[in-house]
Every structure is written in structure tokens, then in C-alpha cells.
Design a protein around this motif. Structure first.
Motif, PDB file in Angstrom:
ATOM      1  N   ARG A 265      39.394  12.561  36.654  1.00 42.72           N
ATOM      2  CA  ARG A 265      39.359  12.955  37.959  1.00 42.72           C
ATOM      3  C   ARG A 265      38.317  11.978  39.022  1.00 42.72           C
ATOM      4  N   GLU A 266      37.154  10.871  37.657  1.00 44.31           N
ATOM      5  CA  GLU A 266      36.082   9.808  38.218  1.00 44.31           C
ATOM      6  C   GLU A 266      36.495   8.459  37.473  1.00 44.31           C
ATOM      7  N   GLY A 267      37.701   8.291  37.000  1.00 43.79           N
ATOM      8  CA  GLY A 267      38.242   7.611  35.921  1.00 43.79           C
ATOM      9  C   GLY A 267      39.336   7.080  35.152  1.00 43.79           C
ATOM     10  N   ASP A 268      39.829   5.941  34.510  1.00 42.50           N
ATOM     11  CA  ASP A 268      40.675   5.938  33.418  1.00 42.50           C
ATOM     12  C   ASP A 268      40.032   6.685  32.585  1.00 42.50           C
ATOM     13  N   VAL A 269      40.757   7.559  31.520  1.00 42.66           N
ATOM     14  CA  VAL A 269      40.048   7.482  30.189  1.00 42.66           C
ATOM     15  C   VAL A 269      41.424   7.422  29.047  1.00 42.66           C
TER      16      VAL A 269
ATOM     17  N   ARG B 299      38.217  14.440  25.225  1.00 42.77           N
ATOM     18  CA  ARG B 299      36.999  14.779  25.485  1.00 42.77           C
ATOM     19  C   ARG B 299      36.266  14.895  26.368  1.00 42.77           C
ATOM     20  N   ALA B 300      37.093  14.701  28.018  1.00 42.51           N
ATOM     21  CA  ALA B 300      37.438  14.452  28.642  1.00 42.51           C
ATOM     22  C   ALA B 300      36.971  16.138  29.659  1.00 42.51           C
ATOM     23  N   PHE B 301      36.292  16.270  30.639  1.00 47.95           N
ATOM     24  CA  PHE B 301      35.850  17.345  30.636  1.00 47.95           C
ATOM     25  C   PHE B 301      36.606  18.415  31.679  1.00 47.95           C
ATOM     26  N   ASN B 302      37.202  17.397  32.273  1.00 52.28           N
ATOM     27  CA  ASN B 302      38.400  18.337  33.354  1.00 52.28           C
ATOM     28  C   ASN B 302      39.809  18.374  32.113  1.00 52.28           C
ATOM     29  N   ARG B 303      39.629  18.475  31.184  1.00 55.34           N
ATOM     30  CA  ARG B 303      40.378  18.812  30.024  1.00 55.34           C
ATOM     31  C   ARG B 303      40.065  19.766  29.405  1.00 55.34           C
ATOM     32  N   GLN B 304      39.132  20.434  29.142  1.00 54.96           N
ATOM     33  CA  GLN B 304      38.563  21.492  28.377  1.00 54.96           C
ATOM     34  C   GLN B 304      39.156  22.928  28.850  1.00 54.96           C
ATOM     35  N   SER B 305      38.582  24.379  28.170  1.00 43.99           N
ATOM     36  CA  SER B 305      38.965  24.923  29.120  1.00 43.99           C
ATOM     37  C   SER B 305      38.145  25.886  29.656  1.00 43.99           C
ATOM     38  N   LEU B 306      38.750  26.864  30.682  1.00 48.25           N
ATOM     39  CA  LEU B 306      37.918  27.603  31.689  1.00 48.25           C
ATOM     40  C   LEU B 306      36.870  28.209  30.839  1.00 48.25           C
ATOM     41  N   ALA B 307      36.399  28.412  29.783  1.00 49.63           N
ATOM     42  CA  ALA B 307      35.243  28.475  29.251  1.00 49.63           C
ATOM     43  C   ALA B 307      34.117  27.592  28.634  1.00 49.63           C
ATOM     44  N   SER B 308      34.715  26.858  28.247  1.00 51.31           N
ATOM     45  CA  SER B 308      34.385  25.650  27.952  1.00 51.31           C
ATOM     46  C   SER B 308      33.573  24.720  29.144  1.00 51.31           C
TER      47      SER B 308
ATOM     48  N   VAL C 290      29.574  12.780  27.122  1.00 54.79           N
ATOM     49  CA  VAL C 290      28.535  12.551  27.992  1.00 54.79           C
ATOM     50  C   VAL C 290      28.014  11.024  28.288  1.00 54.79           C
ATOM     51  N   ILE C 291      28.376  10.676  29.279  1.00 56.53           N
ATOM     52  CA  ILE C 291      28.158   8.927  29.410  1.00 56.53           C
ATOM     53  C   ILE C 291      26.817   8.400  30.177  1.00 56.53           C
ATOM     54  N   ARG C 292      26.360   9.598  30.877  1.00 52.38           N
ATOM     55  CA  ARG C 292      24.696   8.919  31.830  1.00 52.38           C
ATOM     56  C   ARG C 292      24.009  10.771  31.550  1.00 52.38           C
ATOM     57  N   PHE C 293      22.991  10.768  31.118  1.00 54.71           N
ATOM     58  CA  PHE C 293      21.802  11.843  31.605  1.00 54.71           C
ATOM     59  C   PHE C 293      20.920  10.807  32.217  1.00 54.71           C
ATOM     60  N   SER C 294      20.572  11.768  33.654  1.00 54.70           N
ATOM     61  CA  SER C 294      19.283  10.302  34.494  1.00 54.70           C
ATOM     62  C   SER C 294      18.526  11.505  35.012  1.00 54.70           C
TER      63      SER C 294
ATOM     64  N   GLY D 269      16.071  14.200  41.758  1.00 55.70           N
ATOM     65  CA  GLY D 269      17.448  15.235  40.854  1.00 55.70           C
ATOM     66  C   GLY D 269      17.859  15.198  40.263  1.00 55.70           C
ATOM     67  N   GLY D 270      19.050  14.975  39.652  1.00 52.59           N
ATOM     68  CA  GLY D 270      18.941  14.439  38.650  1.00 52.59           C
ATOM     69  C   GLY D 270      20.895  14.861  38.105  1.00 52.59           C
ATOM     70  N   TYR D 271      21.533  14.379  37.111  1.00 54.89           N
ATOM     71  CA  TYR D 271      22.448  14.510  36.705  1.00 54.89           C
ATOM     72  C   TYR D 271      23.026  14.320  35.570  1.00 54.89           C
ATOM     73  N   VAL D 272      24.310  14.016  34.991  1.00 51.09           N
ATOM     74  CA  VAL D 272      24.819  14.832  33.880  1.00 51.09           C
ATOM     75  C   VAL D 272      26.294  13.878  34.353  1.00 51.09           C
ATOM     76  N   GLN D 273      26.547  12.704  34.023  1.00 46.07           N
ATOM     77  CA  GLN D 273      28.005  12.445  33.863  1.00 46.07           C
ATOM     78  C   GLN D 273      28.556  12.526  32.789  1.00 46.07           C
ATOM     79  N   MET D 274      29.634  12.782  32.542  1.00 52.86           N
ATOM     80  CA  MET D 274      30.674  13.000  32.016  1.00 52.86           C
ATOM     81  C   MET D 274      32.098  12.650  31.848  1.00 52.86           C
ATOM     82  N   LEU D 275      32.515  12.024  31.107  1.00 55.17           N
ATOM     83  CA  LEU D 275      34.119  11.268  30.796  1.00 55.17           C
ATOM     84  C   LEU D 275      35.326  12.501  31.582  1.00 55.17           C
ATOM     85  N   ASP D 276      35.465  12.231  32.237  1.00 56.13           N
ATOM     86  CA  ASP D 276      36.196  13.051  33.673  1.00 56.13           C
ATOM     87  C   ASP D 276      37.991  12.141  34.090  1.00 56.13           C
TER      88      ASP D 276
END
Length: 454
Positions: free
Chosen positions: A77-81, A88-97, A37-41, A68-75
Motif C-alpha cells: 500500500r506504500e509502494g511497489d514490492v 515479507r510485506a506487512f499487508n500479506r501477513q495473516s490476520l493473527a500476525s 522492516v525498512i526503517r526504525f525511527s 513520537g516514532g515509527y517502524v516502516q515495514m514493507l507494504d
């Protein structure tokens, strides 16, 4: 001005709590499944405060716009990882996660509502006993056999200790074209069954005044015109009126009860009134000039004094919904479930046109409710928080792109077809979601403005 500031303050408190809990749900589950988790706003826009904990890779932010608010996660689709952090990237997690992370926000809103209801149901929620007053002729309540003095004990299978509980149960049943049985105590002792037929042809219900639409009036006792507390420096104080004074006549006419006295005061702003009152067995006359107060209903008179309720009257009409530790938890879960279903049914009926979109409320109305509930005390404000938390949870689970429910809908499609929904489809859905949300906000804002000026 003070009431506006109070409403804004408690609105910010309420929204801040609800958003923090919602986003914390996403944050907590993301951490648990190993997503960075990069940012919790809390809030959008320019950060007002930001900090990091010791050995914590997350930036915590309180931003300028608290809507409003948001939780920015490593992804990816939003930048280089970095390669070492791909797992640890969100888009690499299983469907269940991914499903668990997205669903956690609304779920935490429901958990908050359960916790609040659990607490206040142990403290005790006060209300007015559901005693029926006059029944309007040619109404479905009259057709169902309701009588003045009936004490409503159950609406369908729902126990009703207070008018608030009875009204909520009636609202729920009014959304279906069905006959509902209402159990009452007749003459305070004999249990009887009344009926309300919501399938009556031509029946038009005004949800904001549901009881009136059904032909039911609340029993309102005659309250003696006896002064309770007097505001220092107010018109009553300047006239020499004191707590405990019994008001007898005004300009030679009998006052009778508190309701008539309030009417006289409200309709005589800055007019001189001769008031005859009784104090400690002595009768005396005072000159009273109500101050002028501007409200959205127009200008009214005000004297700065409250009514003194007779103890026996309070006991006769007051009711408290209270449970023990375990029973309160069970009641809180049931209440949260029932309110969630009611919210969903209301939304569904708005879509098909059975319930007017006039019932939608925007931030202005919510702020007013926040201020008024806070003015009634902790239990009322906490109940308001629970209700808004449920609404936030239900709304976020709707399958609308841009909302959590929209993402969950994409995941359902992914599970069915075995592959991720294309980015082009998601972008198209996002545009549709923005348009739908914008339309809803426009209607809600219109309703808010209409209520203010109407």
C-alpha cells in the motif's frame, strides 16, 4: 533557567525511552513473523543520526522531533514490492500476525512498566506514613468516623503503606458511586473500620486535591527550625548561618517551628531580618537578608538553606514499600494492572463528564513532572517512567483511528466479517482520528498554559 533545561532534558530522556520501547515492540514482533522492516525511527522529521548494522536491512534513525516514532515495514500500500519479497510485506501477513505486530507496541509499554516497578519495589519506595491529621467538619470523612491520628492500613482490599498508596486507592474508589471501607489503626494499635460514602448526594470531588475534598488533612509534625545544609554563596551563608544552628527568634518573635520560619523568609524578600540562633550552646544574633526569587506564584524570599530533620521524627513518619524478588514481581504486575484500569476509568469518566478534562496533561506538564521526579532521585524518576509508559500503552489501545487500537479495531471487524475493511473506510476513520487527537492535544496544551499562568 536551570530548572527549565533540566525539565526539557529529562522529558527528552523519558519520551526517548518510552518511544524506543514501544516501537521496538512493533519491530521485534515484525521481525519474528518474517516482515521486512525498512526503517526504525525514534522521532519525526529530519534524521539527526542514522545507521545500519552489519548484514542488517533496517535503517535505524534518530530524528529531530522526539515526540513520537515509527517502524516502516514493507507494504504494497506504500509502494511497489518486488515479487520475491511479497511474502515479507506487512499487508500479506495473516490476520493473527498483523494483530500481533500492532498490539506489540502497547504490550511492550506494559512490560516496561512491570520491569520498572519490579526493580524499584525491590529497592524500596519511600513515602510518608498515612497518618490522618485534622478532619474537616461536615465532610464525608467526619461522617465516616475518621479521627486525628488514625493510621490508614487498607482502603478496601488494598494495603496502604504510604500516603501515595492510600491516595491512589482512594482515587480509584472515588470514580465509582460506592461505599468504601477504610481500615485504620486507632491510637497506633487498635484496628478500626471507617467508611467513605462516595454516593453521598451533592458530593463534589476535586481530584487534584482529593484528600481535601474528602475532609482529610495529612498529619504534619512540628519540625524544629534547625538548619541542615547551607548553600555556599546564598543569603544564609553570607549571614554566617551554619548547619546545625537552631533558629530561636526573628525580629524578636519566636520562630517556633520550620513552617513558620519558611513563611517569614518567603514573605521578606530583600528585607533585613535580625535572627537569634543557638550554636553549640551559645546564643548569637545575625543579620539576614533573604534573596528575591521569581516563581509562578510570585516573588518570594530565599536564603539557600535546608531543614535538619530529627532522626526520631523521620523514623516516626517515614515508610518504605519493599518486597523480595518474587513478591516484588507479583506486586509489579498487580500495580501495572491496577494503574492501567485506573487510567482507563479516568478516561471513561472524562468522556461522560464525571471527571474534568482539566486533569489532562500535555507535554509541558509532563516535562515539569519529569524534571521534578528526576530531582527526587532514581526511584521517583523510574516510577514516573512506569506511570507514563502505562498511560502510553492504554492510550494506544483505544479504538481511535491513527492509534494502534484503531488498527486493532479494524482487524476485529475484519475477523467478524471475513474481509479487510475498505481503504475508503480506513481513510475516513483516519480523518476522524486526526480530528479527535488534535482536539485532545488542544485541550492538553490549554491546560498546560493555564497551569503556567494561573
Amino acid at each position: 533557567m536551570a530548572s527549565i533545561l533540566s525539565s526539557v532534558f529529562f522529558f527528552i530522556i523519558a519520551i526517548g525511552v518510552l518511544i524506543t520501547v514501544h516501537e521496538f515492540g512493533h519491530f521485534w514482533v515484525a521481525r519474528k513473523v518474517g516482515v521486512k522492516v525498512i526503517r526504525f525511527s525514534v522521532g519525526f522529521g529530519k534524521p539527526l543520526f542514522s545507521w545500519r548494522g552489519a548484514n542488517d536491512e533496517t535503517e535505524y534513525v534518530i530524528a529531530m522531533l522526539p515526540l513520537g516514532g515509527y517502524v516502516q515495514m514493507l507494504d504494497e500500500r506504500e509502494g511497489d514490492v518486488a515479487p520475491e519479497e511479497l511474502d515479507r510485506a506487512f499487508n500479506r501477513q495473516s490476520l493473527a500476525s498483523r494483530t500481533a505486530i500492532v498490539a506489540a507496541g502497547p504490550i511492550f509499554n506494559f512490560i516496561l512498566a512491570i520491569a520498572i516497578y519490579w526493580l524499584i519495589l525491590m529497592i524500596g519506595v519511600s513515602g510518608v506514613k498515612p497518618i490522618v491529621g485534622d478532619i474537616n467538619e461536615a465532610s464525608i470523612a467526619a461522617a465516616g468516623g475518621f479521627q486525628r491520628g488514625d493510621v490508614i492500613t487498607h482502603v478496601g482490599d488494598t494495603k496502604t503503606v504510604t500516603w501515595g498508596m492510600a491516595a491512589m486507592a482512594l482515587l480509584d474508589h472515588s470514580l465509582g458511586d460506592e461505599m468504601v471501607e477504610v481500615r485504620v489503626l486507632e491510637d497506633g494499635v487498635v484496628s478500626k473500620t471507617r467508611q467513605l460514602d462516595f454516593s453521598t448526594p451533592g458530593l463534589e470531588l476535586e481530584r487534584k486535591n482529593l484528600l481535601g475534598s474528602l475532609g482529610i488533612n495529612i498529619m504534619r509534625p512540628q519540625i524544629p527550625a534547625r538548619i541542615g545544609e547551607v548553600t555556599p554563596g546564598g543569603a544564609a551563608d553570607k549571614a554566617g548561618i551554619m548547619g546545625g544552628d537552631l533558629l530561636l527568634t526573628v525580629d524578636g518573635e519566636l520562630v517556633g517551628d520550620w513552617g513558620k520560619w519558611v513563611h517569614v523568609v518567603r514573605t521578606n524578600a530583600e528585607n533585613r531580618l535580625q535572627v537569634e540562633l543557638e550554636r553549640d550552646g551559645r546564643v548569637m544574633m545575625v543579620d539576614l537578608r533573604p534573596a528575591r526569587l521569581s516563581t509562578k506564584e510570585g516573588e518570594i524570599g530565599r536564603i539557600g538553606a535546608t531543614v535538619q530533620y530529627p532522626k526520631e521524627l523521620f523514623e516516626a513518619f517515614n515508610a518504605v514499600e519493599r518486597y523480595g524478588f518474587f513478591a516484588a514481581f507479583n506486586a509489579a504486575v498487580v500495580k501495572t494492572w491496577d494503574m492501567s484500569l485506573l487510567t482507563l476509568r479516568m478516561l471513561g469518566n472524562m468522556v461522560i463528564g464525571k471527571v474534568s478534562v482539566d486533569n489532562l496533561s500535555g507535554p509541558i506538564s509532563i516535562a515539569q513532572y519529569a524534571g521534578s521526579s528526576a530531582g527526587m532521585g532514581f526511584v521517583a524518576f523510574a516510577g514516573f517512567l512506569a506511570l507514563i509508559s502505562i498511560s502510553l500503552g492504554v492510550l494506544n489501545l483505544l479504538p481511535i483511528p491513527m492509534l494502534d487500537g484503531g488498527h486493532l479495531f479494524y482487524y476485529l471487524i475484519e475477523w467478524i466479517k471475513g474481509s479487510v475493511v475498505s481503504e475508503a473506510t480506513q481513510m475516513m476513520g483516519q480523518r476522524v482520528g486526526i480530528a479527535l487527537l488534535a482536539l485532545v492535544m488542544i485541550v492538553a496544551f490549554y491546560n498546560d498554559i493555564d497551569r503556567l499562568v494561573g
